[in-house]
Design a protein around this motif. Structure first.
Motif, PDB file in Angstrom:
ATOM      1  N   GLU A 112       0.832  -1.205   0.000  1.00 45.43           N
ATOM      2  CA  GLU A 112       0.000   0.000   0.000  1.00 45.43           C
ATOM      3  C   GLU A 112       0.868   1.256   0.000  1.00 45.43           C
ATOM      4  O   GLU A 112       0.615   2.200  -0.749  1.00 45.43           O
ATOM      5  N   ASN A 113       1.892   1.280   0.838  1.00 45.41           N
ATOM      6  CA  ASN A 113       2.797   2.432   0.884  1.00 45.41           C
ATOM      7  C   ASN A 113       3.551   2.601  -0.425  1.00 45.41           C
ATOM      8  O   ASN A 113       3.699   3.704  -0.930  1.00 45.41           O
ATOM      9  N   ARG A 114       4.002   1.496  -0.988  1.00 46.49           N
ATOM     10  CA  ARG A 114       4.788   1.550  -2.219  1.00 46.49           C
ATOM     11  C   ARG A 114       3.924   2.007  -3.397  1.00 46.49           C
ATOM     12  O   ARG A 114       4.346   2.822  -4.210  1.00 46.49           O
ATOM     13  N   ASN A 126       0.262  12.341  -3.731  1.00 47.34           N
ATOM     14  CA  ASN A 126      -0.232  11.988  -2.399  1.00 47.34           C
ATOM     15  C   ASN A 126       0.676  12.534  -1.306  1.00 47.34           C
ATOM     16  O   ASN A 126       0.196  12.927  -0.241  1.00 47.34           O
ATOM     17  N   ILE A 127       1.960  12.570  -1.563  1.00 46.20           N
ATOM     18  CA  ILE A 127       2.903  13.148  -0.595  1.00 46.20           C
ATOM     19  C   ILE A 127       2.603  14.625  -0.418  1.00 46.20           C
ATOM     20  O   ILE A 127       2.565  15.141   0.697  1.00 46.20           O
ATOM     21  N   ALA A 128       2.347  15.335  -1.518  1.00 49.50           N
ATOM     22  CA  ALA A 128       2.046  16.765  -1.445  1.00 49.50           C
ATOM     23  C   ALA A 128       0.772  17.027  -0.648  1.00 49.50           C
ATOM     24  O   ALA A 128       0.706  17.967   0.156  1.00 49.50           O
ATOM     25  N   LYS A 129      -0.250  16.185  -0.825  1.00 47.95           N
ATOM     26  CA  LYS A 129      -1.492  16.349  -0.065  1.00 47.95           C
ATOM     27  C   LYS A 129      -1.252  16.104   1.423  1.00 47.95           C
ATOM     28  O   LYS A 129      -1.779  16.819   2.273  1.00 47.95           O
ATOM     29  N   ARG A 130      -0.461  15.087   1.745  1.00 44.45           N
ATOM     30  CA  ARG A 130      -0.172  14.780   3.148  1.00 44.45           C
ATOM     31  C   ARG A 130       0.598  15.920   3.798  1.00 44.45           C
ATOM     32  O   ARG A 130       0.330  16.309   4.939  1.00 44.45           O
TER      33      ARG A 130
END
Length: 88
Positions: free
Chosen positions: A8-10, A18-22
């Motif tokens: 799931e992480n990969r 998704n990193i930018a949203k987090r």
């Protein structure tokens, strides 16, 4: 069947979008922590009035503090968007 967190992480969480949203969500929470409105472990969520996925921003005017249960209890459509509430 057990959930495969490594996969799931990969596959999902490590994508740049998704990193930018987090990062944006974490920044919003830190802003309200500094104001003293939320604390770690208090069960409150920082909610975007207009979601980031719908073009919302991290401006203070778009943020609000909500109880965790109320923030997670929206009715959802099949595409995961929030259903509009009908008013009697």
């Amino acid at each position: 069947m057990a959930r495969d967190y490594k996969r799931e992480n990969r596959v999902t969480k490590s994508k740049p979008k998704n990193i930018a949203k987090r990062v944006a969500r974490n920044k919003a929470r830190r802003m309200l922590v500094r104001e003293g409105l939320v604390k770690k472990g208090d069960g409150k969520h920082v909610d975007h009035k207009v979601p980031l996925s719908k073009g919302g921003s991290n401006k203070r005017s778009n943020l609000r503090v909500r109880d965790g249960k109320k923030n997670s209890s929206f009715s959802r459509n099949s595409d995961k968007s929030i259903k509009s509430r009908r008013r009697p």
